[in-house]
Design a protein around this motif. Structure first.
Motif, PDB file in Angstrom:
ATOM      1  N   VAL A   1       0.814  -1.353  -0.138  1.00 13.82           N
ATOM      2  CA  VAL A   1      -0.128   0.060   0.142  1.00 13.82           C
ATOM      3  C   VAL A   1       0.978   1.106   0.114  1.00 13.82           C
ATOM      4  N   ARG A   2       2.037   1.323   0.783  1.00 10.97           N
ATOM      5  CA  ARG A   2       3.104   2.510   0.562  1.00 10.97           C
ATOM      6  C   ARG A   2       3.320   2.643  -0.803  1.00 10.97           C
ATOM      7  N   THR A   3       3.594   1.543  -1.529  1.00 12.62           N
ATOM      8  CA  THR A   3       4.169   1.567  -3.139  1.00 12.62           C
ATOM      9  C   THR A   3       2.748   2.088  -3.925  1.00 12.62           C
ATOM     10  N   LEU A   4       1.495   1.747  -3.630  1.00  8.89           N
ATOM     11  CA  LEU A   4       0.551   2.025  -4.334  1.00  8.89           C
ATOM     12  C   LEU A   4       0.126   3.495  -4.052  1.00  8.89           C
ATOM     13  N   ALA A   5       0.203   3.974  -2.863  1.00  5.00           N
ATOM     14  CA  ALA A   5       0.056   5.329  -2.579  1.00  5.00           C
ATOM     15  C   ALA A   5       0.543   6.418  -3.189  1.00  5.00           C
ATOM     16  N   ARG A   6       2.080   5.910  -3.537  1.00  2.00           N
ATOM     17  CA  ARG A   6       2.855   6.758  -4.138  1.00  2.00           C
ATOM     18  C   ARG A   6       2.347   7.266  -5.597  1.00  2.00           C
ATOM     19  N   LYS A   7       1.551   6.148  -6.212  1.00  2.00           N
ATOM     20  CA  LYS A   7       0.994   6.301  -7.645  1.00  2.00           C
ATOM     21  C   LYS A   7      -0.044   7.336  -7.541  1.00  2.00           C
ATOM     22  N   ASN A   8      -0.764   7.388  -6.526  1.00  2.00           N
ATOM     23  CA  ASN A   8      -1.728   8.266  -6.235  1.00  2.00           C
ATOM     24  C   ASN A   8      -3.085   7.857  -7.688  1.00  2.00           C
ATOM     25  N   ASP A   9      -3.189   6.661  -7.371  1.00  2.00           N
ATOM     26  CA  ASP A   9      -3.879   6.239  -8.692  1.00  2.00           C
ATOM     27  C   ASP A   9      -5.533   6.139  -8.299  1.00  2.00           C
ATOM     28  N   ALA A  10      -6.458   7.006  -8.760  1.00  2.00           N
ATOM     29  CA  ALA A  10      -7.799   7.231  -8.453  1.00  2.00           C
ATOM     30  C   ALA A  10      -8.448   6.156  -9.139  1.00  2.00           C
ATOM     31  N   VAL A  11      -7.917   5.961 -10.259  1.00  2.00           N
ATOM     32  CA  VAL A  11      -8.699   4.469 -11.023  1.00  2.00           C
ATOM     33  C   VAL A  11      -8.698   3.305 -10.292  1.00  2.00           C
ATOM     34  N   LEU A  12      -7.516   2.999  -9.554  1.00  2.00           N
ATOM     35  CA  LEU A  12      -7.207   1.908  -8.791  1.00  2.00           C
ATOM     36  C   LEU A  12      -8.144   2.043  -7.580  1.00  2.00           C
ATOM     37  N   GLY A  13      -8.229   3.037  -7.073  1.00  2.00           N
ATOM     38  CA  GLY A  13      -9.187   3.471  -5.806  1.00  2.00           C
ATOM     39  C   GLY A  13     -10.695   3.175  -6.116  1.00  2.00           C
ATOM     40  N   GLN A  14     -11.072   3.474  -7.435  1.00  2.00           N
ATOM     41  CA  GLN A  14     -12.433   3.322  -7.759  1.00  2.00           C
ATOM     42  C   GLN A  14     -12.550   1.691  -7.873  1.00  2.00           C
ATOM     43  N   SER A  15     -11.522   0.885  -8.667  1.00  2.00           N
ATOM     44  CA  SER A  15     -11.669  -0.506  -8.593  1.00  2.00           C
ATOM     45  C   SER A  15     -11.747  -1.047  -7.139  1.00  2.00           C
ATOM     46  N   LEU A  16     -11.003  -0.784  -6.499  1.00  2.00           N
ATOM     47  CA  LEU A  16     -11.082  -1.224  -5.178  1.00  2.00           C
ATOM     48  C   LEU A  16     -12.405  -0.888  -4.346  1.00  2.00           C
ATOM     49  N   GLN A  17     -13.098   0.195  -4.629  1.00  2.00           N
ATOM     50  CA  GLN A  17     -14.197   0.705  -3.840  1.00  2.00           C
ATOM     51  C   GLN A  17     -15.286  -0.252  -4.606  1.00  2.00           C
ATOM     52  N   SER A  18     -15.289  -0.605  -5.714  1.00  2.00           N
ATOM     53  CA  SER A  18     -16.260  -1.448  -6.468  1.00  2.00           C
ATOM     54  C   SER A  18     -16.167  -2.598  -5.721  1.00  2.00           C
ATOM     55  N   LEU A  19     -15.113  -3.375  -5.287  1.00  2.00           N
ATOM     56  CA  LEU A  19     -15.030  -4.518  -4.721  1.00  2.00           C
ATOM     57  C   LEU A  19     -15.631  -4.352  -3.389  1.00  2.00           C
ATOM     58  N   VAL A  20     -15.458  -3.203  -2.752  1.00  2.00           N
ATOM     59  CA  VAL A  20     -16.018  -3.143  -1.362  1.00  2.00           C
ATOM     60  C   VAL A  20     -17.695  -3.113  -1.557  1.00  2.00           C
ATOM     61  N   LEU A  21     -18.273  -2.731  -2.802  1.00  2.00           N
ATOM     62  CA  LEU A  21     -19.726  -2.634  -2.702  1.00  2.00           C
ATOM     63  C   LEU A  21     -19.980  -3.896  -2.932  1.00  2.00           C
ATOM     64  N   GLN A  22     -19.216  -4.841  -3.620  1.00  2.00           N
ATOM     65  CA  GLN A  22     -19.771  -6.046  -3.978  1.00  2.00           C
ATOM     66  C   GLN A  22     -19.743  -6.910  -2.746  1.00  2.00           C
ATOM     67  N   GLN A  23     -18.707  -6.497  -1.654  1.00  2.00           N
ATOM     68  CA  GLN A  23     -18.863  -7.354  -0.468  1.00  2.00           C
ATOM     69  C   GLN A  23     -19.935  -6.997   0.318  1.00  2.00           C
ATOM     70  N   ARG A  24     -20.308  -5.577   0.359  1.00  2.66           N
ATOM     71  CA  ARG A  24     -21.460  -5.074   1.051  1.00  2.66           C
ATOM     72  C   ARG A  24     -22.769  -5.947   0.659  1.00  2.66           C
ATOM     73  N   ALA A  25     -22.938  -5.876  -0.546  1.00  6.84           N
ATOM     74  CA  ALA A  25     -24.125  -6.421  -1.163  1.00  6.84           C
ATOM     75  C   ALA A  25     -24.023  -8.113  -0.767  1.00  6.84           C
ATOM     76  N   ALA A  26     -22.835  -8.855  -0.598  1.00  6.88           N
ATOM     77  CA  ALA A  26     -22.747 -10.303  -0.333  1.00  6.88           C
ATOM     78  C   ALA A  26     -23.148 -10.399   1.197  1.00  6.88           C
ATOM     79  N   LEU A  27     -22.709  -9.319   2.069  1.00  3.46           N
ATOM     80  CA  LEU A  27     -23.064  -9.387   3.530  1.00  3.46           C
ATOM     81  C   LEU A  27     -24.487  -9.061   3.610  1.00  3.46           C
ATOM     82  N   LYS A  28     -25.034  -8.171   2.734  1.00  4.01           N
ATOM     83  CA  LYS A  28     -26.559  -7.850   3.173  1.00  4.01           C
ATOM     84  C   LYS A  28     -27.403  -9.097   2.750  1.00  4.01           C
ATOM     85  N   ALA A  29     -26.904 -10.111   1.721  1.00  5.41           N
ATOM     86  CA  ALA A  29     -27.639 -11.114   1.449  1.00  5.41           C
ATOM     87  C   ALA A  29     -27.357 -12.354   2.268  1.00  5.41           C
TER      88      ALA A  29
END
Length: 235
Positions: free
Chosen positions: A103-131
């Motif tokens: 995460v230290r390495t990734l933070a240096r890249k300041n990659d908003a697209v990666l952040g969005q991809s990770l947040q999409s996975l969080v949304l999938q997890q949230r949906a799985a937990l809700k179900a």
């Protein structure tokens, strides 16, 4: 005494080695606690279940023994080994060391697209937990962390870490339904994704430390609830 009871069918892929597929299947059944500590694994029963000769069964069991997930005894008796806390702690140390640097390495890249991809996975997890689908929740959890390794161009370290994490994964399976653990995972994943996207290495590292340390802090409660799941002398 536990006997063999599998969670689903096995379909052999003729393009891949049979022993590898048996190993992967049995490992998942052990890690997800379908095959609980103490379960007796008869080579003859396994051979019948997988519709394979004893040779790939033996090779798969030997790989599982190397990972500390089964004990093989004379006369072909094999049992699922109790959870080793020492092994789990070493796996935790390895994973924490790697993911802090990831995460230290990734933070240096300041990659908003990666952040969005990770947040999409969080949304999938949230949906799985809700179900109340904890199996899907767990699979997406792996996908989230694997994405970090892939983005940091160290995917081989993900495979190394997974190979070492069988006992830690069993602990996490026990912990997941308890004490709001799943909700905390969602919060931690969201924090990691935000920190990586914003280039905040300190926040990313703090979120990883918090995220990876929760299960070991609950050892006493887990041992009280599951008294027969542990290696003798576990501390």
């Amino acid at each position: 005494m536990e006997t063999i009871a599998f969670s689903g069918p096995f379909t052999l892929d003729r393009s891949r080695q049979a022993a590898v597929q048996v190993y992967e299947y049995l490992r998942e059944e052990i890690v997800n606690l379908t095959l609980k500590p103490g379960t007796l694994l008869s080579r003859n029963e396994l051979s019948a279940h997988f519709e394979l000769s004893v040779t790939p069964i033996r090779d798969a069991l030997m790989r599982l023994e190397e990972e500390g997930l089964v004990d093989i005894y004379p006369q072909h008796a094999t049992r699922v080994r109790g959870i080793s806390i020492a092994s789990a702690r070493q796996a935790h140390f390895l994973r924490l060391s790697i993911e802090l640097e990831v995460v230290r390495t990734l933070a240096r890249k300041n990659d908003a697209v990666l952040g969005q991809s990770l947040q999409s996975l969080v949304l999938q997890q949230r949906a799985a937990l809700k179900a109340n689908d904890l199996e899907s929740f767990y699979r997406v959890d792996h996908a989230f962390h694997r994405q970090l390794y892939v983005a940091a161009d160290v995917e081989e370290l993900w495979r190394l870490m997974r190979h070492r994490s069988g006992n830690m994964d069993r602990l996490r399976r026990l912990h997941l339904p308890l004490n709001g653990k799943a909700d905390q995972i969602l919060k931690d994943h969201g924090a990691i994704a935000d920190a990586v996207a914003q280039g905040d290495a300190a926040a990313a590292e703090a979120a990883v430390r918090r995220h990876l340390s929760g299960t070991l802090s609950e050892l006493d409660a887990l041992r009280e609830q599951y008294p027969n799941y542990w290696m003798p002398g576990a501390d």
